[in-house]
Design an enzyme around this catalytic site. Structure first.
Site, PDB file in Angstrom:
ATOM      1  N   ARG A  69       0.847  -1.184   0.000  1.00  0.00           N
ATOM      2  CA  ARG A  69       0.000   0.000   0.000  1.00  0.00           C
ATOM      3  C   ARG A  69       0.888   1.240   0.000  1.00  0.00           C
ATOM      4  O   ARG A  69       2.048   1.180   0.438  1.00  0.00           O
ATOM      5  CB  ARG A  69      -0.890   0.032   1.242  1.00  0.00           C
ATOM      6  CG  ARG A  69      -1.808  -1.173   1.403  1.00  0.00           C
ATOM      7  CD  ARG A  69      -2.604  -1.057   2.702  1.00  0.00           C
ATOM      8  NE  ARG A  69      -3.529  -2.170   2.893  1.00  0.00           N
ATOM      9  CZ  ARG A  69      -3.243  -3.280   3.569  1.00  0.00           C
ATOM     10  NH1 ARG A  69      -2.032  -3.428   4.100  1.00  0.00           N
ATOM     11  NH2 ARG A  69      -4.137  -4.240   3.708  1.00  0.00           N
TER      12      ARG A  69
ATOM     13  N   LYS B 124      -1.746  -2.212   7.937  1.00  0.00           N
ATOM     14  CA  LYS B 124      -2.904  -1.700   8.668  1.00  0.00           C
ATOM     15  C   LYS B 124      -2.982  -2.340  10.046  1.00  0.00           C
ATOM     16  O   LYS B 124      -2.595  -3.494  10.231  1.00  0.00           O
ATOM     17  CB  LYS B 124      -4.187  -2.013   7.894  1.00  0.00           C
ATOM     18  CG  LYS B 124      -4.443  -1.084   6.715  1.00  0.00           C
ATOM     19  CD  LYS B 124      -5.808  -1.373   6.114  1.00  0.00           C
ATOM     20  CE  LYS B 124      -6.149  -0.383   5.008  1.00  0.00           C
ATOM     21  NZ  LYS B 124      -7.486  -0.641   4.416  1.00  0.00           N
TER      22      LYS B 124
ATOM     23  N   HIS C 213      -3.136   2.213  -5.557  1.00  0.00           N
ATOM     24  CA  HIS C 213      -3.813   1.014  -5.062  1.00  0.00           C
ATOM     25  C   HIS C 213      -4.134   0.042  -6.190  1.00  0.00           C
ATOM     26  O   HIS C 213      -4.257  -1.166  -5.955  1.00  0.00           O
ATOM     27  CB  HIS C 213      -5.094   1.400  -4.316  1.00  0.00           C
ATOM     28  CG  HIS C 213      -5.458   0.409  -3.247  1.00  0.00           C
ATOM     29  ND1 HIS C 213      -4.678   0.203  -2.119  1.00  0.00           N
ATOM     30  CD2 HIS C 213      -6.500  -0.446  -3.132  1.00  0.00           C
ATOM     31  CE1 HIS C 213      -5.229  -0.725  -1.362  1.00  0.00           C
ATOM     32  NE2 HIS C 213      -6.338  -1.149  -1.952  1.00  0.00           N
TER      33      HIS C 213
ATOM     34  N   ARG D 124      -1.518  -2.513  -6.479  1.00  0.00           N
ATOM     35  CA  ARG D 124      -1.734  -3.605  -5.511  1.00  0.00           C
ATOM     36  C   ARG D 124      -2.742  -4.608  -6.072  1.00  0.00           C
ATOM     37  O   ARG D 124      -2.553  -5.822  -5.952  1.00  0.00           O
ATOM     38  CB  ARG D 124      -2.232  -3.000  -4.198  1.00  0.00           C
ATOM     39  CG  ARG D 124      -2.516  -3.989  -3.073  1.00  0.00           C
ATOM     40  CD  ARG D 124      -2.820  -3.194  -1.811  1.00  0.00           C
ATOM     41  NE  ARG D 124      -3.453  -3.981  -0.776  1.00  0.00           N
ATOM     42  CZ  ARG D 124      -2.807  -4.743   0.103  1.00  0.00           C
ATOM     43  NH1 ARG D 124      -1.496  -4.849   0.049  1.00  0.00           N
ATOM     44  NH2 ARG D 124      -3.455  -5.410   1.036  1.00  0.00           N
TER      45      ARG D 124
ATOM     46  N   HIS E  35      -3.812  -9.182   4.516  1.00  0.00           N
ATOM     47  CA  HIS E  35      -5.244  -9.105   4.806  1.00  0.00           C
ATOM     48  C   HIS E  35      -5.565  -9.824   6.111  1.00  0.00           C
ATOM     49  O   HIS E  35      -4.998 -10.868   6.405  1.00  0.00           O
ATOM     50  CB  HIS E  35      -6.068  -9.732   3.687  1.00  0.00           C
ATOM     51  CG  HIS E  35      -6.133  -8.903   2.448  1.00  0.00           C
ATOM     52  ND1 HIS E  35      -6.432  -9.421   1.197  1.00  0.00           N
ATOM     53  CD2 HIS E  35      -5.964  -7.564   2.251  1.00  0.00           C
ATOM     54  CE1 HIS E  35      -6.426  -8.451   0.306  1.00  0.00           C
ATOM     55  NE2 HIS E  35      -6.146  -7.325   0.913  1.00  0.00           N
TER      56      HIS E  35
ATOM     57  N   TYR F 109     -10.253 -10.438  -5.466  1.00  0.00           N
ATOM     58  CA  TYR F 109      -9.307 -10.487  -6.579  1.00  0.00           C
ATOM     59  C   TYR F 109      -9.472 -11.738  -7.434  1.00  0.00           C
ATOM     60  O   TYR F 109      -8.760 -11.906  -8.422  1.00  0.00           O
ATOM     61  CB  TYR F 109      -7.869 -10.406  -6.054  1.00  0.00           C
ATOM     62  CG  TYR F 109      -7.587  -9.130  -5.313  1.00  0.00           C
ATOM     63  CD1 TYR F 109      -7.462  -7.919  -5.993  1.00  0.00           C
ATOM     64  CD2 TYR F 109      -7.473  -9.114  -3.928  1.00  0.00           C
ATOM     65  CE1 TYR F 109      -7.226  -6.745  -5.308  1.00  0.00           C
ATOM     66  CE2 TYR F 109      -7.231  -7.944  -3.237  1.00  0.00           C
ATOM     67  CZ  TYR F 109      -7.116  -6.766  -3.926  1.00  0.00           C
ATOM     68  OH  TYR F 109      -6.895  -5.593  -3.255  1.00  0.00           O
TER      69      TYR F 109
END
Length: 310
Positions: A153, A177, A252, A255, A278, A287
């Site tokens: 990211r 994150k 993004h 990604r 994730h 995806y």
């Protein structure tokens, strides 16, 4: 004047919850852009409560606020607003200022959730690399490669320090994150680029600065600067490839391209989940989209019986 008065009322009435939310977001590693957007959304939500204590608000208050914005907001904006309110209540529960999260009782928009992500095919991604040039070509190319071929990211690229590059192991430690660390094995060529950029790195203005990517002013390269680098590369690339002119490309989307590349190469989705950092495999599932070429290939396996035409 009216807007200023309203903001003052919100800040006065909900000063403690807002302070808790600000601290919580900083502690959780949210980017400056996300913090600003979430605070703006939450301020508007609190204004709609008309000084009702946040712990007394329920699902109806959250839905009512979302409905009030429907005329000017699409699915993506609605979901972002809902995410902001959910995070707000999560922070309050964490700091024992609330006991329930009414925003969790509200479903996200399915239209936005089911939309296929925008991405570049592997050959398109490779072509885009040739549009990286200029005085800081090696630095900018490495940044582009980290997003497109490692799935980082933009905020993760921004936070990379010299100490995070483990050359001997061939890995990069990434702070993602939720303050979650992820160790990414690097392709050999990317190790070479990172090594070169490290040697050519601009001396930071502050001796204590450990940033891997440094601006010409000697400061850590900001998220906005990284986004501008990618935007310029995409603009130059799309000028020579008109068929991509309507494709909304961004950091993004690189990604997205990385995730799609892995899945097209039959990499186990559980491994893709770990590489992307994730928390849930459901996030990775977006995806697993199917492109037109794959559909055409699948249809070639269907054998329609030869029948006489009447």
């Amino acid at each position: 004047m009216i807007a200023m008065t309203r903001n003052y009322v919100v800040e006065e009435t909900y000063s403690k919850p807002l302070k808790a939310f600000t601290i919580w977001m900083k502690q959780s590693g949210y980017t400056e852009t996300t913090k600003k957007e979430y605070l703006r959304e939450v301020n508007d939500y609190l204004l709609s409560l008309e000084e009702m204590p946040v712990q007394q608000a329920g699902k109806m208050n959250v839905v009512g606020f979302l409905v009030s914005k429907q005329g000017t907001a699409g699915d993506k904006t609605r979901n972002r607003t809902l995410s902001a309110i959910r995070s707000f209540y999560t922070a309050l529960i964490d700091f024992e200022l609330a006991t329930r999260n009414p925003a969790l009782e509200v479903k996200k928009s399915k239209t936005e959730k089911n939309r296929n992500p925008v991405y570049l095919e592997e050959n398109e991604l490779e072509k885009a690399l040739s549009y990286v040039d200029g005085r800081y070509r090696d630095r900018n190319l490495t940044i582009f490669l980290l997003m497109g071929y490692c799935g980082l990211r933009v905020g993760e690229v921004h936070r990379i320090n010299l100490s995070h590059f483990k050359k001997a192991k061939g890995t990069l430690e990434v702070l993602g994150k939720g303050r979650k660390w992820n160790e990414i094995p690097l392709p050999d060529l990317l190790i070479q680029y990172l090594t070169k950029v490290e040697k050519e790195r601009i001396s930071p203005y502050s001796k204590k600065e450990d940033a891997f990517f440094v601006s010409q002013k000697g400061r850590r390269l900001s998220i906005r600067q990284i986004q501008k680098i990618a935007t310029q590369i995409f603009a130059d690339y799309k000028n020579d490839h008109p068929h991509l002119s309507d494709l909304k490309l961004s950091c993004h989307k690189l990604r997205h391209s990385f995730a799609t590349m892995l899945l097209n190469n039959n990499v186990d989705i559980r491994i893709v989940k770990e590489l992307l950092g994730h928390a849930s495999i459901e996030t990775t599932m977006i995806y697993t989209h199917i492109n037109d070429e794959q559909k055409r290939t699948a249809m070639t396996t269907i054998k329609v019986p030869q029948l006489a035409m009447v």
